[in-house]
Design a protein around this motif. Structure first.
Motif, PDB file in Angstrom:
ATOM      1  N   ILE A   1       0.840  -1.192   0.000  1.00  0.00           N
ATOM      2  CA  ILE A   1       0.000   0.000   0.000  1.00  0.00           C
ATOM      3  C   ILE A   1       0.881   1.251   0.000  1.00  0.00           C
ATOM      4  O   ILE A   1       2.063   1.197   0.365  1.00  0.00           O
ATOM      5  CB  ILE A   1      -0.967   0.022   1.209  1.00  0.00           C
ATOM      6  CG1 ILE A   1      -0.196   0.064   2.529  1.00  0.00           C
ATOM      7  CG2 ILE A   1      -1.922  -1.141   1.155  1.00  0.00           C
ATOM      8  CD1 ILE A   1      -1.057   0.310   3.751  1.00  0.00           C
ATOM      9  N   GLN A   2       0.295   2.368  -0.374  1.00  0.00           N
ATOM     10  CA  GLN A   2       1.033   3.630  -0.401  1.00  0.00           C
ATOM     11  C   GLN A   2       1.511   3.975   1.005  1.00  0.00           C
ATOM     12  O   GLN A   2       0.764   3.867   1.974  1.00  0.00           O
ATOM     13  CB  GLN A   2       0.158   4.749  -0.942  1.00  0.00           C
ATOM     14  CG  GLN A   2       0.901   6.055  -1.107  1.00  0.00           C
ATOM     15  CD  GLN A   2       0.049   7.127  -1.760  1.00  0.00           C
ATOM     16  OE1 GLN A   2      -1.086   6.896  -2.142  1.00  0.00           O
ATOM     17  NE2 GLN A   2       0.606   8.305  -1.895  1.00  0.00           N
ATOM     18  N   ASP A   3       2.759   4.390   1.108  1.00  0.00           N
ATOM     19  CA  ASP A   3       3.395   4.799   2.365  1.00  0.00           C
ATOM     20  C   ASP A   3       3.543   3.659   3.373  1.00  0.00           C
ATOM     21  O   ASP A   3       3.679   3.913   4.579  1.00  0.00           O
ATOM     22  CB  ASP A   3       2.644   5.969   3.010  1.00  0.00           C
ATOM     23  CG  ASP A   3       2.619   7.205   2.136  1.00  0.00           C
ATOM     24  OD1 ASP A   3       3.610   7.446   1.414  1.00  0.00           O
ATOM     25  OD2 ASP A   3       1.605   7.932   2.161  1.00  0.00           O
ATOM     26  N   ALA A   4       3.526   2.413   2.931  1.00  0.00           N
ATOM     27  CA  ALA A   4       3.737   1.286   3.850  1.00  0.00           C
ATOM     28  C   ALA A   4       5.095   1.455   4.525  1.00  0.00           C
ATOM     29  O   ALA A   4       6.078   1.854   3.901  1.00  0.00           O
ATOM     30  CB  ALA A   4       3.685  -0.033   3.095  1.00  0.00           C
ATOM     31  N   PHE A   5       5.140   1.151   5.831  1.00  0.00           N
ATOM     32  CA  PHE A   5       6.393   1.290   6.581  1.00  0.00           C
ATOM     33  C   PHE A   5       6.319   0.431   7.827  1.00  0.00           C
ATOM     34  O   PHE A   5       5.272   0.398   8.475  1.00  0.00           O
ATOM     35  CB  PHE A   5       6.625   2.753   6.974  1.00  0.00           C
ATOM     36  CG  PHE A   5       7.995   2.989   7.549  1.00  0.00           C
ATOM     37  CD1 PHE A   5       9.075   3.198   6.711  1.00  0.00           C
ATOM     38  CD2 PHE A   5       8.201   2.966   8.916  1.00  0.00           C
ATOM     39  CE1 PHE A   5      10.342   3.409   7.237  1.00  0.00           C
ATOM     40  CE2 PHE A   5       9.458   3.162   9.452  1.00  0.00           C
ATOM     41  CZ  PHE A   5      10.530   3.393   8.611  1.00  0.00           C
ATOM     42  N   PRO A   6       7.422  -0.234   8.163  1.00  0.00           N
ATOM     43  CA  PRO A   6       8.676  -0.321   7.425  1.00  0.00           C
ATOM     44  C   PRO A   6       8.617  -1.395   6.347  1.00  0.00           C
ATOM     45  O   PRO A   6       7.791  -2.294   6.397  1.00  0.00           O
ATOM     46  CB  PRO A   6       9.684  -0.697   8.507  1.00  0.00           C
ATOM     47  CG  PRO A   6       8.910  -1.477   9.511  1.00  0.00           C
ATOM     48  CD  PRO A   6       7.515  -0.884   9.479  1.00  0.00           C
ATOM     49  N   LEU A   7       9.526  -1.284   5.417  1.00  0.00           N
ATOM     50  CA  LEU A   7       9.740  -2.295   4.388  1.00  0.00           C
ATOM     51  C   LEU A   7      11.132  -2.867   4.595  1.00  0.00           C
ATOM     52  O   LEU A   7      11.946  -2.294   5.328  1.00  0.00           O
ATOM     53  CB  LEU A   7       9.629  -1.676   2.994  1.00  0.00           C
ATOM     54  CG  LEU A   7       8.296  -0.987   2.671  1.00  0.00           C
ATOM     55  CD1 LEU A   7       8.371  -0.292   1.322  1.00  0.00           C
ATOM     56  CD2 LEU A   7       7.156  -1.997   2.693  1.00  0.00           C
ATOM     57  N   SER A   8      11.431  -3.988   3.942  1.00  0.00           N
ATOM     58  CA  SER A   8      12.769  -4.566   4.068  1.00  0.00           C
ATOM     59  C   SER A   8      13.819  -3.527   3.694  1.00  0.00           C
ATOM     60  O   SER A   8      13.647  -2.773   2.737  1.00  0.00           O
ATOM     61  CB  SER A   8      12.921  -5.793   3.169  1.00  0.00           C
ATOM     62  OG  SER A   8      12.296  -6.897   3.762  1.00  0.00           O
ATOM     63  N   CYS A   9      14.880  -3.503   4.462  1.00  0.00           N
ATOM     64  CA  CYS A   9      16.055  -2.636   4.279  1.00  0.00           C
ATOM     65  C   CYS A   9      15.806  -1.194   4.705  1.00  0.00           C
ATOM     66  O   CYS A   9      16.682  -0.343   4.525  1.00  0.00           O
ATOM     67  CB  CYS A   9      16.586  -2.694   2.850  1.00  0.00           C
ATOM     68  SG  CYS A   9      16.942  -4.370   2.280  1.00  0.00           S
ATOM     69  N   ASP A  10      14.629  -0.857   5.273  1.00  0.00           N
ATOM     70  CA  ASP A  10      14.387   0.486   5.789  1.00  0.00           C
ATOM     71  C   ASP A  10      15.193   0.703   7.059  1.00  0.00           C
ATOM     72  O   ASP A  10      15.669  -0.245   7.691  1.00  0.00           O
ATOM     73  CB  ASP A  10      12.900   0.699   6.094  1.00  0.00           C
ATOM     74  CG  ASP A  10      12.102   1.127   4.872  1.00  0.00           C
ATOM     75  OD1 ASP A  10      12.708   1.543   3.860  1.00  0.00           O
ATOM     76  OD2 ASP A  10      10.860   1.045   4.931  1.00  0.00           O
ATOM     77  N   THR A  11      15.313   1.984   7.452  1.00  0.00           N
ATOM     78  CA  THR A  11      16.032   2.358   8.662  1.00  0.00           C
ATOM     79  C   THR A  11      15.076   3.004   9.651  1.00  0.00           C
ATOM     80  O   THR A  11      14.260   3.840   9.289  1.00  0.00           O
ATOM     81  CB  THR A  11      17.173   3.344   8.339  1.00  0.00           C
ATOM     82  OG1 THR A  11      18.067   2.720   7.409  1.00  0.00           O
ATOM     83  CG2 THR A  11      17.942   3.728   9.593  1.00  0.00           C
ATOM     84  N   ILE A  12      15.194   2.593  10.899  1.00  0.00           N
ATOM     85  CA  ILE A  12      14.453   3.178  12.018  1.00  0.00           C
ATOM     86  C   ILE A  12      15.506   3.750  12.962  1.00  0.00           C
ATOM     87  O   ILE A  12      16.557   3.137  13.171  1.00  0.00           O
ATOM     88  CB  ILE A  12      13.592   2.106  12.726  1.00  0.00           C
ATOM     89  CG1 ILE A  12      12.487   1.615  11.773  1.00  0.00           C
ATOM     90  CG2 ILE A  12      13.002   2.634  14.014  1.00  0.00           C
ATOM     91  CD1 ILE A  12      11.689   0.438  12.297  1.00  0.00           C
ATOM     92  N   TYR A  13      15.206   4.928  13.526  1.00  0.00           N
ATOM     93  CA  TYR A  13      16.195   5.609  14.363  1.00  0.00           C
ATOM     94  C   TYR A  13      15.822   5.564  15.835  1.00  0.00           C
ATOM     95  O   TYR A  13      14.664   5.795  16.200  1.00  0.00           O
ATOM     96  CB  TYR A  13      16.360   7.058  13.896  1.00  0.00           C
ATOM     97  CG  TYR A  13      16.968   7.139  12.518  1.00  0.00           C
ATOM     98  CD1 TYR A  13      18.345   7.029  12.333  1.00  0.00           C
ATOM     99  CD2 TYR A  13      16.163   7.278  11.394  1.00  0.00           C
ATOM    100  CE1 TYR A  13      18.901   7.073  11.067  1.00  0.00           C
ATOM    101  CE2 TYR A  13      16.715   7.322  10.119  1.00  0.00           C
ATOM    102  CZ  TYR A  13      18.082   7.218   9.971  1.00  0.00           C
ATOM    103  OH  TYR A  13      18.619   7.254   8.715  1.00  0.00           O
ATOM    104  N   PHE A  14      16.827   5.288  16.658  1.00  0.00           N
ATOM    105  CA  PHE A  14      16.641   5.321  18.107  1.00  0.00           C
ATOM    106  C   PHE A  14      16.334   6.751  18.542  1.00  0.00           C
ATOM    107  O   PHE A  14      16.848   7.704  17.974  1.00  0.00           O
ATOM    108  CB  PHE A  14      17.902   4.808  18.820  1.00  0.00           C
ATOM    109  CG  PHE A  14      18.137   3.338  18.634  1.00  0.00           C
ATOM    110  CD1 PHE A  14      17.338   2.406  19.279  1.00  0.00           C
ATOM    111  CD2 PHE A  14      19.157   2.882  17.821  1.00  0.00           C
ATOM    112  CE1 PHE A  14      17.551   1.052  19.115  1.00  0.00           C
ATOM    113  CE2 PHE A  14      19.381   1.524  17.641  1.00  0.00           C
ATOM    114  CZ  PHE A  14      18.573   0.607  18.287  1.00  0.00           C
ATOM    115  N   GLY A  15      15.466   6.875  19.529  1.00  0.00           N
ATOM    116  CA  GLY A  15      15.102   8.182  20.042  1.00  0.00           C
ATOM    117  C   GLY A  15      14.025   8.867  19.222  1.00  0.00           C
ATOM    118  O   GLY A  15      13.710  10.032  19.458  1.00  0.00           O
TER     119      GLY A  15
END
Length: 163
Positions: A37-51
């Motif tokens: 779907i549009q704007d799906a998150f996260p996807l494989s290889c995406d980055t999430i940030y601590f804090g």
């Protein structure tokens, strides 16, 4: 006696046939997790940030009724894999965890829905009582269960980093 038999046998058979429940259609299908779907998150290889926080965006569907879902985020410092992964990401070298981040949580889906789009905000802390979380390779594991108990899983390889 013959009159009693003639009355009781049909009565007995009528009672048996009426006591049987009608078979309801049995749900034999697993639910689905849609990350196209549009704007799906996260996807494989995406980055999430601590804090920081992010919004989990996925579409869940079932042929009868959805039940609940869970999220499991855990380190992949040893490069293990889950059978649902199809995308290969660039992995950091294997390392031993010092203060790995771990997140496991269950969420109910409102009753009666066959389709549900998540809008769940997840806050990722910088650290815990043991110190700053280790950055690097992690898995983001989604498990979806329908009301009947069928489940579907989706495992994603992600990076979790400090800015």
């Amino acid at each position: 006696m013959k009159n009693l038999t003639t009355i009781f046998i049909p009565l007995f058979l009528l009672m048996i046939f009426n006591s049987c429940e009608k078979d309801e259609e049995i749900d034999k299908e697993k639910p689905t997790i849609n990350l196209t779907i549009q704007d799906a998150f996260p996807l494989s290889c995406d980055t999430i940030y601590f804090g920081e926080s992010f919004e989990l965006k996925a579409l869940f569907s079932d042929n009868v009724e959805l039940g609940s879902f869970s999220i499991d985020i855990h380190n992949n410092f040893d490069h293990h894999s889950h059978s649902t992964e199809v995308t290969e990401c660039n992995l950091d070298p294997i390392k031993s965890p010092v203060t790995p981040f771990l997140f496991i949580n269950d969420y109910d889906i409102p009753t009666g829905l066959k389709q549900y789009e998540t809008n769940l905000e997840i806050n990722i802390p910088l650290s815990n009582e043991n110190g700053i979380f280790d950055d690097g390779d992690y898995h983001f594991f989604i498990s979806l269960t329908d009301k009947e108990g069928w489940s579907e899983q989706k495992g994603l390889s992600i990076k979790m980093l400090h800015r």
